[in-house]
Design a protein around this motif. Sequence first.
Motif, PDB file in Angstrom:
ATOM      1  N   ARG A  88      -5.236   1.027  -6.298  1.00  0.00           N
ATOM      2  CA  ARG A  88      -3.805   0.878  -6.003  1.00  0.00           C
ATOM      3  C   ARG A  88      -3.572  -0.283  -5.027  1.00  0.00           C
ATOM      4  N   ALA A  89      -4.464  -0.451  -4.068  1.00  0.00           N
ATOM      5  CA  ALA A  89      -4.361  -1.564  -3.116  1.00  0.00           C
ATOM      6  C   ALA A  89      -4.507  -2.900  -3.843  1.00  0.00           C
ATOM      7  N   LEU A  90      -5.433  -2.964  -4.795  1.00  0.00           N
ATOM      8  CA  LEU A  90      -5.627  -4.187  -5.581  1.00  0.00           C
ATOM      9  C   LEU A  90      -4.405  -4.462  -6.456  1.00  0.00           C
ATOM     10  N   TYR A  91      -3.762  -3.406  -6.933  1.00  0.00           N
ATOM     11  CA  TYR A  91      -2.532  -3.556  -7.718  1.00  0.00           C
ATOM     12  C   TYR A  91      -1.437  -4.192  -6.863  1.00  0.00           C
ATOM     13  N   VAL A  92      -1.292  -3.719  -5.626  1.00  0.00           N
ATOM     14  CA  VAL A  92      -0.294  -4.287  -4.711  1.00  0.00           C
ATOM     15  C   VAL A  92      -0.624  -5.746  -4.405  1.00  0.00           C
ATOM     16  N   LYS A  93      -1.883  -6.044  -4.187  1.00  0.00           N
ATOM     17  CA  LYS A  93      -2.310  -7.428  -3.938  1.00  0.00           C
ATOM     18  C   LYS A  93      -1.897  -8.328  -5.103  1.00  0.00           C
ATOM     19  N   ALA A  94      -2.158  -7.872  -6.330  1.00  0.00           N
ATOM     20  CA  ALA A  94      -1.802  -8.657  -7.523  1.00  0.00           C
ATOM     21  C   ALA A  94      -0.291  -8.839  -7.643  1.00  0.00           C
TER      22      ALA A  94
ATOM     23  N   THR B 283      -4.765   8.679   7.191  1.00  0.00           N
ATOM     24  CA  THR B 283      -5.026   9.636   6.112  1.00  0.00           C
ATOM     25  C   THR B 283      -4.178  10.890   6.299  1.00  0.00           C
ATOM     26  N   VAL B 284      -4.014  11.314   7.552  1.00  0.00           N
ATOM     27  CA  VAL B 284      -3.178  12.490   7.832  1.00  0.00           C
ATOM     28  C   VAL B 284      -1.751  12.264   7.373  1.00  0.00           C
ATOM     29  N   TYR B 285      -1.163  11.138   7.779  1.00  0.00           N
ATOM     30  CA  TYR B 285       0.267  10.935   7.545  1.00  0.00           C
ATOM     31  C   TYR B 285       0.618  10.264   6.218  1.00  0.00           C
ATOM     32  N   ALA B 286      -0.261   9.401   5.743  1.00  0.00           N
ATOM     33  CA  ALA B 286       0.034   8.729   4.475  1.00  0.00           C
ATOM     34  C   ALA B 286      -0.469   9.536   3.284  1.00  0.00           C
ATOM     35  N   ASN B 287      -1.382  10.476   3.547  1.00  0.00           N
ATOM     36  CA  ASN B 287      -1.908  11.359   2.507  1.00  0.00           C
ATOM     37  C   ASN B 287      -2.688  10.599   1.429  1.00  0.00           C
ATOM     38  N   ASP B 288      -3.378  11.359   0.609  1.00  0.00           N
ATOM     39  CA  ASP B 288      -4.221  10.798  -0.443  1.00  0.00           C
ATOM     40  C   ASP B 288      -3.381   9.886  -1.358  1.00  0.00           C
ATOM     41  N   GLY B 289      -3.836   8.643  -1.528  1.00  0.00           N
ATOM     42  CA  GLY B 289      -3.153   7.702  -2.423  1.00  0.00           C
ATOM     43  C   GLY B 289      -2.085   6.853  -1.768  1.00  0.00           C
ATOM     44  N   GLY B 290      -1.811   7.062  -0.495  1.00  0.00           N
ATOM     45  CA  GLY B 290      -0.766   6.302   0.190  1.00  0.00           C
ATOM     46  C   GLY B 290      -1.137   4.840   0.368  1.00  0.00           C
ATOM     47  N   ILE B 291      -0.097   3.987   0.387  1.00  0.00           N
ATOM     48  CA  ILE B 291      -0.269   2.543   0.584  1.00  0.00           C
ATOM     49  C   ILE B 291       0.642   2.098   1.729  1.00  0.00           C
ATOM     50  N   ILE B 292       0.056   1.356   2.681  1.00  0.00           N
ATOM     51  CA  ILE B 292       0.809   0.825   3.818  1.00  0.00           C
ATOM     52  C   ILE B 292       0.634  -0.683   3.829  1.00  0.00           C
ATOM     53  N   LEU B 293       1.737  -1.409   3.938  1.00  0.00           N
ATOM     54  CA  LEU B 293       1.736  -2.870   3.844  1.00  0.00           C
ATOM     55  C   LEU B 293       2.360  -3.450   5.103  1.00  0.00           C
ATOM     56  N   ALA B 294       1.748  -4.513   5.617  1.00  0.00           N
ATOM     57  CA  ALA B 294       2.322  -5.188   6.795  1.00  0.00           C
ATOM     58  C   ALA B 294       2.208  -6.689   6.635  1.00  0.00           C
TER      59      ALA B 294
ATOM     60  N   ILE C 138       5.089   5.817  -9.192  1.00  0.00           N
ATOM     61  CA  ILE C 138       4.437   5.154  -8.065  1.00  0.00           C
ATOM     62  C   ILE C 138       4.345   3.646  -8.253  1.00  0.00           C
ATOM     63  N   ASN C 139       4.013   3.187  -9.456  1.00  0.00           N
ATOM     64  CA  ASN C 139       3.864   1.740  -9.659  1.00  0.00           C
ATOM     65  C   ASN C 139       5.181   0.999  -9.504  1.00  0.00           C
ATOM     66  N   LYS C 140       6.257   1.574  -9.995  1.00  0.00           N
ATOM     67  CA  LYS C 140       7.566   0.927  -9.832  1.00  0.00           C
ATOM     68  C   LYS C 140       7.977   0.912  -8.364  1.00  0.00           C
ATOM     69  N   ALA C 141       7.622   1.958  -7.636  1.00  0.00           N
ATOM     70  CA  ALA C 141       7.923   1.987  -6.202  1.00  0.00           C
ATOM     71  C   ALA C 141       7.117   0.908  -5.474  1.00  0.00           C
ATOM     72  N   LEU C 142       5.861   0.736  -5.862  1.00  0.00           N
ATOM     73  CA  LEU C 142       5.032  -0.303  -5.258  1.00  0.00           C
ATOM     74  C   LEU C 142       5.575  -1.696  -5.576  1.00  0.00           C
ATOM     75  N   GLN C 143       6.038  -1.886  -6.799  1.00  0.00           N
ATOM     76  CA  GLN C 143       6.648  -3.170  -7.182  1.00  0.00           C
ATOM     77  C   GLN C 143       7.896  -3.438  -6.353  1.00  0.00           C
TER      78      GLN C 143
ATOM     79  N   ILE D 183      -3.017  -4.851   3.628  1.00  0.00           N
ATOM     80  CA  ILE D 183      -2.759  -3.679   2.787  1.00  0.00           C
ATOM     81  C   ILE D 183      -3.769  -2.603   3.156  1.00  0.00           C
ATOM     82  N   CYS D 184      -3.279  -1.441   3.522  1.00  0.00           N
ATOM     83  CA  CYS D 184      -4.170  -0.310   3.809  1.00  0.00           C
ATOM     84  C   CYS D 184      -3.939   0.775   2.760  1.00  0.00           C
ATOM     85  N   HIS D 185      -5.018   1.326   2.256  1.00  0.00           N
ATOM     86  CA  HIS D 185      -4.898   2.392   1.258  1.00  0.00           C
ATOM     87  C   HIS D 185      -5.621   3.642   1.728  1.00  0.00           C
TER      88      HIS D 185
END
Length: 285
Positions: A246-252, A273-284, A213-218, A238-240
């Motif tokens: 995890r959102a703070l990780y993406v911010k950093a 929450t339905v579509y991104a599921n637990d732990g999902g991160i959406i960035l715009a 997950i972290n490499k995918a976020l990077q 950033i929406c989590h």
Amino acid sequence: MTYKIIGDSCLDLTEELKKDPGFQMIPLTLQVGNVQVIDDETFDQSAFIEMVKACPECPKTACPSPESFKKAYEEADVDAVFVITLSNHLSGSYNSAVLAKELYEEEKKEAGETVTKKIAVIDSLSASSGELDQALYIRDLCEQGLDFETVAEMAEAYSHRMKTYFVLETLDTLRKNGRLSGLQAFFATALNIKPVMGAEEGVIIKLDQARGINKALQRMCDIAVKETGDTSGKRVVICHVNHQERALYVKAELEKRASFKEIVITEAAGVATVYANDGGIILAM
């Protein structure tokens, strides 16, 4: 010009913006098995996630009725209403909001009243953080004192150039609900391969993949910064889903790569929450 910004409940306002009378969310309905959940201020994310985990059926969503949008238009005591909805490829919210506008204006004319309240309905071609990014852009334009037509035109143009990216633990819900438009969901869970996804004119596309997950976020951050170009005047949202860390990780990670005007972090309401599921991160951005 006085104004109000109305979104469906995938607008994912921050806690601060939820208290701002200039913003309003019209709830979708969430379906888990035989249970219906209204995606409003009563939504309990933790309880909902547990309910989804315990239910063998895939959760679904239903868009707001035109009547619910129309009521919001009628009650808005402003000169202008700007409506931001989920991508028309993901939901019927846009069509409901447009129909509500037509009904509102027709009723005014039939009653012999002049339609003075201006309404612009904008298809975000996105969701969640993408809707919030566009809502904040509209707020900025209104605060600059621009007229309704200019704001509506600029907001429409922005929806086509704004980029949305996301990394999820699983694409199963999107796949089962037909939101991937024929794109195959990943089944490489044994290898811990995570897809980096994006949107092209509101249609979900795969951009890349990474192991873990972290490499995918990077990788998502790499792609986003590269595609954006000059980021100095940009806002990032950033929406989590239930994962502030995890959102703070993406911010950093974004701050390592570029300078931004502002980075906003918000938490998903029910639809995301339905579509991104637990732990999902959406960035715009």
